[in-house]
Structure formats: structure tokens, C-alpha cells
Design an enzyme around this catalytic site. Structure first.
Site, short mmCIF file in Angstrom:
data_model
loop_
_atom_site.label_atom_id
_atom_site.label_comp_id
_atom_site.label_asym_id
_atom_site.label_seq_id
_atom_site.Cartn_x
_atom_site.Cartn_y
_atom_site.Cartn_z
N THR A 55 -1.00 -2.56 10.27
CA THR A 55 -1.52 -2.77 8.91
C THR A 55 -0.50 -3.59 8.15
O THR A 55 0.26 -3.08 7.33
CB THR A 55 -1.77 -1.44 8.20
OG1 THR A 55 -2.59 -0.64 9.02
CG2 THR A 55 -2.49 -1.67 6.88
N ASN A 57 -0.79 10.36 5.14
CA ASN A 57 -2.06 9.93 5.70
C ASN A 57 -3.18 10.94 5.49
O ASN A 57 -4.36 10.56 5.44
CB ASN A 57 -1.87 9.62 7.19
CG ASN A 57 -1.16 8.30 7.37
OD1 ASN A 57 -1.76 7.24 7.24
ND2 ASN A 57 0.13 8.35 7.63
N THR A 87 0.87 -1.18 0.00
CA THR A 87 0.00 0.00 0.00
C THR A 87 0.90 1.23 0.00
O THR A 87 1.29 1.71 -1.06
CB THR A 87 -0.97 -0.01 1.19
OG1 THR A 87 -0.26 -0.32 2.40
CG2 THR A 87 -2.06 -1.05 0.97
N GLU A 127 6.01 5.00 7.23
CA GLU A 127 5.51 6.08 6.37
C GLU A 127 6.22 7.40 6.66
O GLU A 127 6.19 7.90 7.78
CB GLU A 127 4.00 6.25 6.57
CG GLU A 127 3.21 5.12 5.94
CD GLU A 127 1.72 5.22 6.19
OE1 GLU A 127 0.98 4.52 5.48
OE2 GLU A 127 1.31 5.97 7.10
N LYS A 135 4.20 -6.90 4.08
CA LYS A 135 3.90 -5.53 3.71
C LYS A 135 3.45 -4.79 4.96
O LYS A 135 2.87 -5.37 5.88
CB LYS A 135 2.83 -5.44 2.61
CG LYS A 135 1.44 -5.94 2.98
CD LYS A 135 0.53 -5.02 3.76
CE LYS A 135 0.40 -3.65 3.17
NZ LYS A 135 -0.56 -2.80 4.01
#
Length: 402
Positions: free
Chosen positions: A187, A397, A150, A270, A176
Site C-alpha cells: 500500500t 488494522n 494514511t 504499522e 507513503k
């Protein structure tokens, strides 16, 4: 252990593929892991009380069956909180793939990751599955990993080889996960495969323990997801007469694999610019050592200070205290920060030390650094992996659905 190439396909009779099926704008979003001879599989799942439709399906399937031949993954859509339509989407995915591969529908596991609460549209899905199965290869699982991603910036896969009883055993994993990552999984989707024979009960015991010591020591932002899934599969090609010592050797290899994958995820958090290890020693008990390491690693104030290369140890000691450990003596705590450029002591016996701010900032300028905490009251230790929190994390995000 020796690192080998190919990801999951380093193991005999494991095939993989990944394609763009239209769930995302222009990147791969449908991946397949295929065991033509079957594999014994165990699974662990998110502890989030909200759970994806695929988790309900997979959990029930593995309670009734132990042999699986396919794991089908889509990214771009979490298929979560979609009511009856979400359940039907999982069933359609499983049945379509089973029909194409001419296997039982009970031999198919499904995983989804992506945006929550958006119906999963499966237009022309039989054609997409045919394309997916036609591209299966036993050379490398990289395309399947790419189809899982993602916000990950790069695919993550590892394979190792080691020996038990002079037999060469292989173990491999793909994963992932980049954001919405926190202890008790995040996640993330991860598939682990070995060629040594283990039954489902043994796999379940090992998987639960190894996840606690690896993926549950990983945090990016303190949020967990409804979709987290980890599978451990055994193709059973190699037979070992197990005893405690041999099982311990295998477990240690599995743990190393999972920890290495977890560290790769932390480094790819991220928007991250720094990979951070939080190392706690001197705990009165293991529970406290782990709890403190997780609290420091999760603290937004600590993580933003790391991004700013600010040796603000007050944020670290505050995080230590706010997790409410069972045993703690503030007058015994030592704190330091280290990287390849050196180490700086910030706090001794609970009192701040005089240190050169420029030297500390230089040490913190490295892409990899460690927060070293000595609680000074016992012999227990723990390690947790995280990253800094940056402006780019907010941007990623804020625009996630765009």
C-alpha cells in the site's frame, strides 16, 4: 551523494501543495505535484489482480503520452471496486484540475489511497482544487507528502545531489506506506523526480529495475494493495551525453534513493517498534537468496519473536525451508542476530548453538537489528527490510475504518 532539503521541490520547476479537503476527518487528504514546464513520466503498478480505478486510468494515459504536468493524489479513499462511479471519479478529478491549471487533461495523473470499496465523493471539488493550486510552492513538498499519508506516522521525502560530467544532478523522492506492504509493492505511492533528461523508454527500464531492487525488497505484513503506484519523472532541464558508465552512475544514485525511502517505510511499519534488515549471503543463485530473505522477513512467527526479543532461531530456519529454494543444504546454514549492542550466533552448520538468552535479548532490545543468514553454498546475497509485528499492528488494522 549529498543530501539536500526540500523533497521534490529541491528540483527546479517542481511545485507542490497539500490541503484538507474533507475526505478524512481532520488531516490533509488532497495533494498535488505540479510541473509547469512538463515532465517525462514512467510508471509501475501493483501486481495485485484487483486494481484501483486510478491505475487503469494512469496506465492507459502513460501508454499514449509521455509528458505530464500534474500528479493529483487523494488519501482516505482508495477509489477501488467502485464500478463506473469509480472511473467517473478519476475522470472528474483529472478534468477539474486540468481546467484549473489550464492544461490538457492528458497531462494529469491521478492516485488514490485509503479504504477500499467506499465510493469517492467529490462534493465542491472545483473549490477544493482551487484551494490546492493556490497554495502551490516550490520551496518544499512536505504538505503534498502529508496529504498522501494514511497510517504513516510521519512524512517521508528525500533529495540528493551528485555529479556527472561536472554537472550537478538532483534526484528526489516522496513516498507513503506503513501497512499492507509486501514485495511486488504494497500500500504505497511513491513519486521520484530528476532534473536530468531521459526519455520515457529509458525511464521505464530504469524504474522497473530499481523497484525490484528497492521497494520490492520491503515487507511489513505480507499483504499487497490494489493501489500501489510508483512514478519516475524527468524535468529534462539538464542534458547529458549518455554512455554506459554515466547511465550506471545515475542508476546507482536512483537505486540508493529508492532503497533509502524503502528503509524509511520499513521503520515506520504499522505499530512497529523495531526496524529489521534480513541479510542473506552464500546463496547458490540470486533468485534463492532473494526468495529466502523475503520469506524470513515476511514470517509472522519471526516478526513476533523479534517483538518479544526472543532469539528463536528455529522460526528463522523454518522460514528458510518453507520458501522452497532451488538449492539448499540445511547442514551449511549459519544464523546470527546483531545490533549496536553486539552479535550473537544462534545456529552453525544447521545445528543450534549454546548462547546466553539474556545477552541475546539485550541485543534484540535495540530499535534496529539485523538477521544474518549464511547459506554456505555459493556467492549470491540479498537484503530485505522489514519490522516487527506488534499488538499495535492488530489494533491499527482492527480499527482502520473507524
Amino acid at each position: 551523494m549529498k543530501k539536500i532539503a526540500g523533497g521534490l521541490c529541491a528540483i527546479n520547476s517542481v511545485f507542490a501543495s497539500g490541503i484538507h479537503a474533507g475526505l478524512k476527518a481532520n488531516k490533509k487528504d488532497l495533494g498535488l505535484i505540479y510541473f509547469p514546464k512538463g515532465a517525462t513520466v514512467a510508471g509501475v503498478y501493483t501486481k495485485n489482480a484487483i486494481q484501483s480505478h486510478h491505475i487503469v486510468y494512469d496506465r492507459h494515459l502513460l501508454e499514449q503520452h509521455s509528458i505530464v504536468k500534474a500528479i493529483l493524489t487523494n488519501s482516505g479513499n482508495a477509489n477501488t471496486c467502485n464500478g463506473v462511479r469509480g472511473d467517473m471519479a478519476v475522470q472528474k478529478m483529472a478534468q477539474t484540475l486540468a481546467d484549473d491549471l489550464n492544461i490538457k487533461v492528458t497531462e494529469v495523473l491521478i492516485c488514490s489511497t485509503g479504504v477500499i470499496g467506499v465510493p469517492l465523493t467529490l462534493n465542491n471539488f472545483d473549490e477544493k482544487v482551487q484551494q490546492l493550486t493556490s497554495q502551490l510552492t516550490d520551496q518544499d513538498s512536505i504538505t503534498a507528502v502529508e496529504a498522501m499519508m494514511t497510517t504513516d506516522t510521519h512524512p517521508k521525502q528525500l533529495a540528493y545531489e551528485f555529479k556527472i560530467d561536472q554537472q550537478s544532478i538532483k534526484i528526489a523522492g516522496i513516498t507513503k506506506g506503513s501497512g499492507m506492504i509486501h514485495p511486488n509493492l504494497g500500500t504505497m505511492l511513491s513519486y521520484l523526480v530528476t532534473d536530468v533528461a531521459l526519455d520515457q523508454a529509458e525511464l521505464n527500464i530504469m524504474l522497473s529495475k530499481v523497484v525490484d531492487n528497492s521497494f520490492n525488497r520491503l515487507t511489513v505484513d505480507g499483504d499487497t494493495s490494489p493501489n500501489d503506484t510508483v512514478f519516475l519523472a524527468s524535468t529534462g532541464e539538464l542534458k547529458i551525453e549518455w554512455n554506459e558508465e554515466k547511465l550506471a552512475t545515475f542508476y546507482q544514485s536512483l537505486e540508493q534513493l529508492c532503497q533509502d525511502l524503502a528503509k524509511m517505510m520499513a521503520a515506520d511499519g504499522e505499530g512497529a517498534t523495531k526496524y529489521v534488515e534480513v541479510l542473506v549471503k552464500g546463496g547458490q543463485n540470486q533468485t534463492d537468496a532473494v526468495k529466502i530473505a523475503k520469506e524470513v522477513a515476511t514470517s509472522s512467527l519471526v516478526k513476533t519473536a523479534i517483538f518479544g526479543q526472543d532469539a528463536n532461531w528455529g522460526r528463522i530456519i523454518s522460514a528458510i525451508g518453507q520458501c522452497q529454494p532451488d538449492e539448499l543444504d540445511p547442514t551449511k546454514i549459519d544464523i546470527a542476530i546483531a545490533s549496536k549492542k553486539g552479535q550473537v550466533a544462534l545456529c552453525s552448520q544447521g545445528i543450534g548453538l549454546t548462547f546466553d538468552e539474556e545477552s541475546a535479548a539485550e541485543i534484540m532490545s535495540e530499535k534496529e537489528l539485523s538477521i544474518l543468514i549464511d547459506l554456505g553454498i555459493g556467492n549470491f546475497q540479498a537484503e530485505v527490510w522489514t519490522c516487527d509485528m506488534t499488538v499495535d499492528y492488530i489494533k491499527i488494522n482492527a480499527d482502520y475504518r473507524s
